[in-house]
Design an enzyme around this catalytic site. Structure first.
Site, PDB file in Angstrom:
ATOM      1  N   HIS A 163       0.836  -1.222   0.000  1.00 46.23           N
ATOM      2  CA  HIS A 163       0.000   0.000   0.000  1.00 46.23           C
ATOM      3  C   HIS A 163       0.861   1.259   0.000  1.00 46.23           C
ATOM      4  O   HIS A 163       0.475   2.283   0.533  1.00 46.23           O
ATOM      5  CB  HIS A 163      -0.957   0.015   1.196  1.00 46.23           C
ATOM      6  CG  HIS A 163      -1.687  -1.274   1.390  1.00 46.23           C
ATOM      7  ND1 HIS A 163      -2.837  -1.592   0.720  1.00 46.23           N
ATOM      8  CD2 HIS A 163      -1.381  -2.366   2.149  1.00 46.23           C
ATOM      9  CE1 HIS A 163      -3.232  -2.801   1.067  1.00 46.23           C
ATOM     10  NE2 HIS A 163      -2.359  -3.304   1.920  1.00 46.23           N
ATOM     11  N   SER A 284      13.456  22.375 -15.424  1.00 45.14           N
ATOM     12  CA  SER A 284      12.199  23.077 -15.657  1.00 45.14           C
ATOM     13  C   SER A 284      12.504  24.417 -16.309  1.00 45.14           C
ATOM     14  O   SER A 284      13.545  25.019 -16.049  1.00 45.14           O
ATOM     15  CB  SER A 284      11.495  23.286 -14.319  1.00 45.14           C
ATOM     16  OG  SER A 284      10.602  24.357 -14.403  1.00 45.14           O
ATOM     17  N   LYS A 290      14.529  22.476 -10.090  1.00 40.18           N
ATOM     18  CA  LYS A 290      13.989  21.173 -10.470  1.00 40.18           C
ATOM     19  C   LYS A 290      14.953  20.300 -11.280  1.00 40.18           C
ATOM     20  O   LYS A 290      15.691  20.787 -12.124  1.00 40.18           O
ATOM     21  CB  LYS A 290      12.707  21.352 -11.310  1.00 40.18           C
ATOM     22  CG  LYS A 290      11.564  22.004 -10.594  1.00 40.18           C
ATOM     23  CD  LYS A 290      10.962  21.150  -9.481  1.00 40.18           C
ATOM     24  CE  LYS A 290      10.273  19.908 -10.004  1.00 40.18           C
ATOM     25  NZ  LYS A 290       8.972  20.207 -10.597  1.00 40.18           N
ATOM     26  N   GLU A 297       9.366   8.836 -16.550  1.00 41.61           N
ATOM     27  CA  GLU A 297       7.967   9.254 -16.706  1.00 41.61           C
ATOM     28  C   GLU A 297       7.468   8.931 -18.111  1.00 41.61           C
ATOM     29  O   GLU A 297       6.367   8.415 -18.304  1.00 41.61           O
ATOM     30  CB  GLU A 297       7.817  10.757 -16.442  1.00 41.61           C
ATOM     31  CG  GLU A 297       7.886  11.103 -14.962  1.00 41.61           C
ATOM     32  CD  GLU A 297       7.907  12.604 -14.711  1.00 41.61           C
ATOM     33  OE1 GLU A 297       7.486  13.375 -15.587  1.00 41.61           O
ATOM     34  OE2 GLU A 297       8.355  13.004 -13.626  1.00 41.61           O
TER      35      GLU A 297
END
Ligand code: ARG
Length: 476
Positions: A163, A284, A290, A297
């Protein structure tokens, strides 16, 4: 490969009273994408011509001319000089036209005893067999990279999750070996699919076979097929072998998406378990702090197109009557894109999980930087050894349900104090069960917990090392 000027009427135009419209020509043509089949189409034609000669249908001179012409076309293709023409519809007609231009009548005799229907089915199988072999090489590279990293981290402790919450301690090596197992099954699935890909449709001709005295076994041997497709109607019509490949491919991408998701999670500053080499990340445009894990991804995202390709081919096949239908021309773009996506994803994944020797220092540089301290800390904070405490009480005679309850209360107390179970003094622990003694601290440590799971498939460092050794032996 580039497009040429319009040349001549279509090869089948004799039957027709008017040419197709420009839009219909574009709509029905497959050459803008099936040009990729060229080397396989040539390979198939060479075997077919050799067979026609062997059975006495094609003269030695014709065979010589065909071999020379196809050899030149292949060289043109490889050097980017071969031009295709939309008027010639597909790769089969384009090559036939080019051949006839080079060698005259011999080129026109090549198509004896075959049809584009068995020709395209053969080309796709040859192309797919090659694609599977390339994908297998990359799967192997990815697995070897995981094995190296797993061995290196056989002792590195991290929380195992259920979980997405810290559950029990595991080693990072054990986690990586779980990934390796997924890819090992993927390799098995592809190898199995290859067996059904590797059958020869040629000889089925348009659908019913041919009246020439062909030798299909000879062609199968020439092309490295394991055997021939047994039924001519089935040979030209079914694309189940391509669907199987896409299903296996969808599972590979599904696995890569799960691994990618974990890399993304581990890389967030909140987890901070790993850092990925800069070349797999981007910055970014607005937030200077960033470093985004774009590669994992995107890999997660590309699973969507693979699943789409699988559904596309299943839908394409559904309800098709025997034998060949033009619907099947739609098999190629999904297949080509699927293979490209798998090749790129696996090559990048293997690199991302890999290492190299630094040219100046000679030291090994790992592309995933592991923050073992952060992993360890997360296991401590997650009370990952609570199950071990329960097992300890069970071994001292307490029924498991009662042990579970006692440990739950101990966890609550530790949480209130803001410390780990192992930091609670003996009196405090004994308040939850009289059975607890000094020896409890041995089981409350992360190392104690990990060492205890010392069976095949378990997380102990010795078992992880043994699993790596077995996997290496299997990979040869
Ligand atoms: N371009 C076609 C395909 O990809 C080749 C076979 C065409 N045969 C036909 N009878 N229209 O399926």
């Amino acid at each position: 490969m580039s497009q040429d000027q319009p040349s001549a009427p279509a090869a089948w135009s004799g039957r027709f009273s008017e040419p197709v419209s420009e839009r219909v020509k574009r709509y029905t043509a497959s050459i803008p994408f099936d040009w990729r089949l060229a080397p396989f189409d040539i390979q198939g034609s060479l075997a077919h011509a050799a067979m026609l000669h062997k059975v006495g249908v094609l003269s030695a001179q014709d065979l010589t001319d065909i071999r020379r012409g196809l050899g030149e076309i292949l060289a043109d293709f490889e050097t980017g000089r071969f031009t295709w023409n939309l008027d010639d519809e597909d790769i089969h007609f384009n090559i036939e036209r080019a051949l006839t231009k080079k060698v005259g009548d011999a080129g026109k005799r090549l198509h004896t005893g075959r049809s584009r229907n068995d020709q395209v089915a053969t080309d796709v199988r040859l192309w797919l067999r090659d694609a599977i072999d390339r994908i297998q090489t990359l799967l192997r590279a990815a697995r070897l990279a995981l094995l190296d990293m797993a061995e290196r981290h056989a002792d590195t402790v991290m929380p195992g999750f259920t979980h997405l919450q810290a559950a029990q301690p595991v080693t990072f090596g054990h986690h990586l070996m779980a990934w390796q197992e997924m890819l090992a099954r993927d390799a098995e699935r592809l190898a199995d699919c290859r067996k059904r890909v590797n059958r020869l449709p040629l000889g089925a001709a348009a659908l019913a076979g041919t009246s020439y005295p062909i030798d299909r076994e000879f062609v199968a041997r020439e092309l490295g097929f394991d055997g021939v497709c047994e039924n001519s109607l089935d040979a030209v019509s079914d694309r189940d072998f391509a669907i199987e490949f896409l299903a296996a491919g969808a599972l590979i991408m599904t696995h890569l998406s799960r691994m990618s998701e974990e890399l993304v999670i581990w890389m967030t500053p909140r987890f901070g378990f790993i850092d990925l080499a800069d070349r797999f990340c981007t910055g970014s445009s607005i937030m200077p702090q960033k470093k985004n894990p774009d590669v994992p991804e995107l890999m997660r995202g590309k699973t969507g197109r693979m699943n789409g390709h699988l559904i596309a081919l299943l839908t394409l096949m559904k309800g098709q009557p025997l034998a060949y239908n033009k619907d099947n021309q739609e098999d190629k773009e999904p297949l080509f894109d699927a293979a490209d996506t798998l090749v790129d994803s696996l090559a990048i994944f293997a690199d991302m999980m890999g290492s190299h020797l630094d040219a100046t220092t000679g030291e090994r540089v790992w592309h995933v930087k592991v923050r073992a301290e952060r992993m360890r800390q997360a296991a401590v904070e997650g009370f990952a050894t609570a199950t071990d405490l329960a097992d300890y009480l069970v071994k001292k005679g307490l029924p498991f349900r009662e042990a579970h309850e006692a440990v739950a209360r101990a966890v609550r107390a530790a949480e209130q104090k803001g410390c780990d179970l192992a930091n609670l003094p003996l009196d405090a622990l004994r308040a939850f069960s009289e059975l607890i003694a000094e020896d409890v601290y041995a089981v409350l440590t992360l190392e104690g917990s990990i060492q205890a799971r010392d069976h095949i498939g378990g997380t102990s460092p010795a078992q992880v090392r043994a699993a790596v050794a077995r996997a290496r032996a299997r990979l040869g």
